[in-house]
Design a protein around this motif. Sequence first.
Motif, PDB file in Angstrom:
ATOM      1  N   SER A 145       0.791  -1.257  -0.070  1.00  0.00           N
ATOM      2  CA  SER A 145      -0.210   0.088   0.025  1.00  0.00           C
ATOM      3  C   SER A 145       0.868   1.347   0.023  1.00  0.00           C
ATOM      4  N   LYS A 146       0.918   2.120  -1.076  1.00  0.00           N
ATOM      5  CA  LYS A 146       1.689   3.073  -1.159  1.00  0.00           C
ATOM      6  C   LYS A 146       1.131   4.355  -0.189  1.00  0.00           C
ATOM      7  N   ALA A 147      -0.221   4.166   0.246  1.00  0.00           N
ATOM      8  CA  ALA A 147      -0.574   5.288   1.068  1.00  0.00           C
ATOM      9  C   ALA A 147      -0.179   4.852   2.680  1.00  0.00           C
ATOM     10  N   VAL A 179       0.950   9.792 -10.406  1.00  0.00           N
ATOM     11  CA  VAL A 179      -0.166   9.229  -9.955  1.00  0.00           C
ATOM     12  C   VAL A 179      -0.001   7.794  -9.624  1.00  0.00           C
ATOM     13  N   LYS A 180      -0.283   7.322  -8.757  1.00  0.00           N
ATOM     14  CA  LYS A 180      -0.102   5.925  -8.428  1.00  0.00           C
ATOM     15  C   LYS A 180      -1.216   5.114  -7.779  1.00  0.00           C
ATOM     16  N   ALA A 181      -1.463   4.014  -8.544  1.00  0.00           N
ATOM     17  CA  ALA A 181      -2.425   3.089  -7.766  1.00  0.00           C
ATOM     18  C   ALA A 181      -1.813   2.476  -6.443  1.00  0.00           C
ATOM     19  N   GLY A 233       1.922   0.571 -11.840  1.00  0.00           N
ATOM     20  CA  GLY A 233       0.744   1.378 -11.331  1.00  0.00           C
ATOM     21  C   GLY A 233       1.171   2.710 -11.231  1.00  0.00           C
ATOM     22  N   VAL A 234       2.543   3.225 -11.855  1.00  0.00           N
ATOM     23  CA  VAL A 234       2.840   4.409 -11.547  1.00  0.00           C
ATOM     24  C   VAL A 234       2.965   5.325 -12.793  1.00  0.00           C
ATOM     25  N   THR A 235       2.183   6.317 -12.841  1.00  0.00           N
ATOM     26  CA  THR A 235       2.624   7.051 -13.968  1.00  0.00           C
ATOM     27  C   THR A 235       3.256   8.720 -13.345  1.00  0.00           C
ATOM     28  N   ILE A 273      -1.655  10.848  -4.999  1.00  0.00           N
ATOM     29  CA  ILE A 273      -1.197  11.632  -5.960  1.00  0.00           C
ATOM     30  C   ILE A 273       0.137  12.380  -5.389  1.00  0.00           C
ATOM     31  N   GLU A 274       1.185  12.325  -5.806  1.00  0.00           N
ATOM     32  CA  GLU A 274       2.260  13.186  -5.252  1.00  0.00           C
ATOM     33  C   GLU A 274       2.972  14.013  -6.001  1.00  0.00           C
ATOM     34  N   LYS A 275       3.970  14.682  -5.501  1.00  0.00           N
ATOM     35  CA  LYS A 275       4.934  15.831  -6.131  1.00  0.00           C
ATOM     36  C   LYS A 275       5.776  15.035  -6.977  1.00  0.00           C
ATOM     37  N   VAL A 276       6.551  15.471  -8.140  1.00  0.00           N
ATOM     38  CA  VAL A 276       7.570  14.785  -8.345  1.00  0.00           C
ATOM     39  C   VAL A 276       8.930  15.113  -7.690  1.00  0.00           C
ATOM     40  N   LEU A 277       9.564  14.142  -7.634  1.00  0.00           N
ATOM     41  CA  LEU A 277      10.878  14.450  -6.684  1.00  0.00           C
ATOM     42  C   LEU A 277      11.997  14.511  -7.828  1.00  0.00           C
ATOM     43  N   PRO A 278      12.754  15.595  -7.714  1.00  0.00           N
ATOM     44  CA  PRO A 278      13.892  15.932  -8.655  1.00  0.00           C
ATOM     45  C   PRO A 278      15.063  15.093  -8.101  1.00  0.00           C
ATOM     46  N   GLU A 310      18.538  11.948  -8.916  1.00  0.00           N
ATOM     47  CA  GLU A 310      18.656  10.774  -9.699  1.00  0.00           C
ATOM     48  C   GLU A 310      18.354   9.439  -8.557  1.00  0.00           C
ATOM     49  N   GLU A 311      18.044   8.487  -9.199  1.00  0.00           N
ATOM     50  CA  GLU A 311      17.295   7.538  -8.253  1.00  0.00           C
ATOM     51  C   GLU A 311      18.380   6.253  -8.415  1.00  0.00           C
ATOM     52  N   ALA A 312      18.488   5.701  -7.027  1.00  0.00           N
ATOM     53  CA  ALA A 312      19.262   4.542  -6.682  1.00  0.00           C
ATOM     54  C   ALA A 312      18.508   3.515  -5.746  1.00  0.00           C
ATOM     55  N   HIS A 362      18.093   0.118 -14.564  1.00  0.00           N
ATOM     56  CA  HIS A 362      17.681   0.980 -15.665  1.00  0.00           C
ATOM     57  C   HIS A 362      16.176   0.591 -16.025  1.00  0.00           C
ATOM     58  N   LYS A 363      15.195   1.529 -15.815  1.00  0.00           N
ATOM     59  CA  LYS A 363      13.730   1.050 -15.701  1.00  0.00           C
ATOM     60  C   LYS A 363      13.234   1.107 -17.131  1.00  0.00           C
ATOM     61  N   ARG A 364      13.556   2.272 -17.932  1.00  0.00           N
ATOM     62  CA  ARG A 364      13.030   2.456 -19.185  1.00  0.00           C
ATOM     63  C   ARG A 364      13.600   1.418 -20.197  1.00  0.00           C
ATOM     64  N   VAL A 392      11.353   7.226  -2.544  1.00  0.00           N
ATOM     65  CA  VAL A 392      10.559   7.110  -3.545  1.00  0.00           C
ATOM     66  C   VAL A 392       9.415   6.160  -3.340  1.00  0.00           C
ATOM     67  N   GLU A 393      10.017   4.972  -2.876  1.00  0.00           N
ATOM     68  CA  GLU A 393       9.376   4.083  -2.541  1.00  0.00           C
ATOM     69  C   GLU A 393       9.796   2.786  -1.519  1.00  0.00           C
ATOM     70  N   TYR A 394       9.023   1.905  -1.317  1.00  0.00           N
ATOM     71  CA  TYR A 394       9.707   0.631  -0.354  1.00  0.00           C
ATOM     72  C   TYR A 394       9.239  -0.507  -1.050  1.00  0.00           C
TER      73      TYR A 394
HETATM   74  P1  AMP Z   1       7.562   3.006  -7.761  1.00  0.00           P
HETATM   75  O1  AMP Z   1       6.495   1.983  -8.418  1.00  0.00           O
HETATM   76  O2  AMP Z   1       6.830   3.827  -6.718  1.00  0.00           O
HETATM   77  O3  AMP Z   1       8.930   2.773  -7.657  1.00  0.00           O
HETATM   78  O4  AMP Z   1       7.295   4.241  -9.112  1.00  0.00           O
HETATM   79  C1  AMP Z   1       7.916   3.692 -10.358  1.00  0.00           C
HETATM   80  C2  AMP Z   1       9.163   4.579 -10.914  1.00  0.00           C
HETATM   81  O5  AMP Z   1       8.615   6.086 -10.983  1.00  0.00           O
HETATM   82  C3  AMP Z   1      10.128   5.065  -9.639  1.00  0.00           C
HETATM   83  O6  AMP Z   1      11.264   4.137  -9.821  1.00  0.00           O
HETATM   84  C4  AMP Z   1      10.596   6.330 -10.257  1.00  0.00           C
HETATM   85  O7  AMP Z   1      11.432   6.414 -11.155  1.00  0.00           O
HETATM   86  C5  AMP Z   1       9.218   7.141 -10.523  1.00  0.00           C
HETATM   87  N1  AMP Z   1       8.744   7.835  -9.512  1.00  0.00           N
HETATM   88  C6  AMP Z   1       7.892   7.445  -8.878  1.00  0.00           C
HETATM   89  N2  AMP Z   1       7.496   8.370  -7.654  1.00  0.00           N
HETATM   90  C7  AMP Z   1       7.956   9.544  -8.100  1.00  0.00           C
HETATM   91  C8  AMP Z   1       8.091  10.791  -7.635  1.00  0.00           C
HETATM   92  N3  AMP Z   1       7.256  11.309  -6.461  1.00  0.00           N
HETATM   93  N4  AMP Z   1       9.092  11.593  -8.201  1.00  0.00           N
HETATM   94  C9  AMP Z   1       9.820  11.160  -9.399  1.00  0.00           C
HETATM   95  N5  AMP Z   1       9.687   9.933  -9.783  1.00  0.00           N
HETATM   96  C10 AMP Z   1       8.811   8.837  -9.150  1.00  0.00           C
END
Ligand code: AMP
Length: 419
Positions: free
Chosen positions: A102-104, A142-144, A152-154, A179-184, A186-188, A208-210, A277-279
């Motif tokens: 649950s993201k919430a 936007v996250k389911a 589930g993430v856009t 629904i959350e703000k975009v974090l600026p 680099e991700e790891a 590399h997700k893309r 970003v997420e657990y």
């Molecule tokens: P998640 O399933 O939550 O990992 O989201 C998938 C991907 O979406 C993440 O690995 C990030 O690249 C991107 N993402 C999710 N939440 C954010 C956020 N708040 N800001 C920027 N990128 C995000």
Amino acid sequence: MNILILGGGGREHALAWAVKQNPKCDRLIVAPGNPGIAAIAECAAIDPLDGDAVAEFCHEAAVDLVIVGPEAPLAAGIGDRLRAAGLAVFGPSAEAARLESSKAFAKAICDACGAPTAAWAAFDRLDAALAHVRAEGAPIVVKADGLAAGKGVTVAATLDQAEAALESAFSAEAARVVIEKVLPGEEASFFVLCDGTDILPIGTAQDHKRVGEGDVGPNTGGMGAYSPAPLLTDDVQRRALATIIEPTLREMARRGTPFQGVLYAGLMVEDGMPRLVEYNVRFGDPEAQVLAMRLGGQMLDLIQATAEGRLRDVTVTWADDHALTVVLAARGYPGQPQAGGPIRGLDRLPETSAQMVFHAGTALRDERLVAAGGRVLCATGRGTTLQEARDRAYALVDAIEAPDLFCRRDIGWRALGRP
Ligand code: AMP
Ligand code: GLY
């Protein structure tokens, strides 16, 4: 020791390979496994989601330790079910697995313990969610709320995209979105073991997700990964532990639902400051492949100590090494992947602690190996430098005859530069 691993992808092949390096392992069974795993372990046709069947099998096979690979059985309560049967299990309870399922819930925990993350709001009605994104504007995320296998993430660049994501999320029954703000930044990824009380960091990785080279195109489960992630310096790791991970694990324990297993924190780093970003509550795939290559047989000791509540007795022995894995995927992935493409040449390849091909989605058809999934193989190299690890991984890729699979040629570019 008799060990059961639940799952059947590249992550579980890598875990099985690492466990087998440890002389403590007498018998290794993987359920359901895959053709690559079958070459190094027994495979049992049991559904990891069927708690009763897994518990019965553990009893019959005198299993000493169960390692749960994927998130779905954890969210469904396999950890609780097996611990109630007296088994040692690596993986959290269903309640603690909510950090991923649950993201919430994960966001609420961050707020409760003050862990830095993107500002958020949760909605269970489309009209209220639409009003919120219109008020906030784009870009917006936007996250389911529930498990969505990475789909589930856009990250919406425009309001139209955000609205379309909401319409699609709310087409499901009982939908809930965050629904959350975009974090600026680099991700790891940062991986930390926790036995409910003590914690032990076991490494970093970047994936590399893309789907496309240069990190463009649709999101996938991961087209490749490398470890360590240079972005997560010792300083950044210390900050992430002190401000995000330790407070989260203390909060889970305080609520009477301590976390036990591997906590995988997806971090966004900007100017040396990490934010969550997420657990995830299990190893990443393909991040497990690079971690397993680097940790080798000690992975079993670490996992066992976690499951038995003895983390304070163990340490990680690090080699000064790097690992990199390249995913070979079936054409069409991450959309509908083409099944059945032939795979030849694997039997001629080395299987060493420096070069391994892990099976993610393969099947045997008439005794021939074919593609049976989106991500099919993970060609993994280890070396004293990241460049050496990458050369070893791509040497494997180039020796595999699989005309219907594709891969990215630029895995590791953020650390190494473009090829
Ligand atoms: P998640 O399933 O939550 O990992 O989201 C998938 C991907 O979406 C993440 O690995 C990030 O690249 C991107 N993402 C999710 N939440 C954010 C956020 N708040 N800001 C920027 N990128 C995000
Ligand atoms: N590679 C991303 C994940 O396992 O969730």
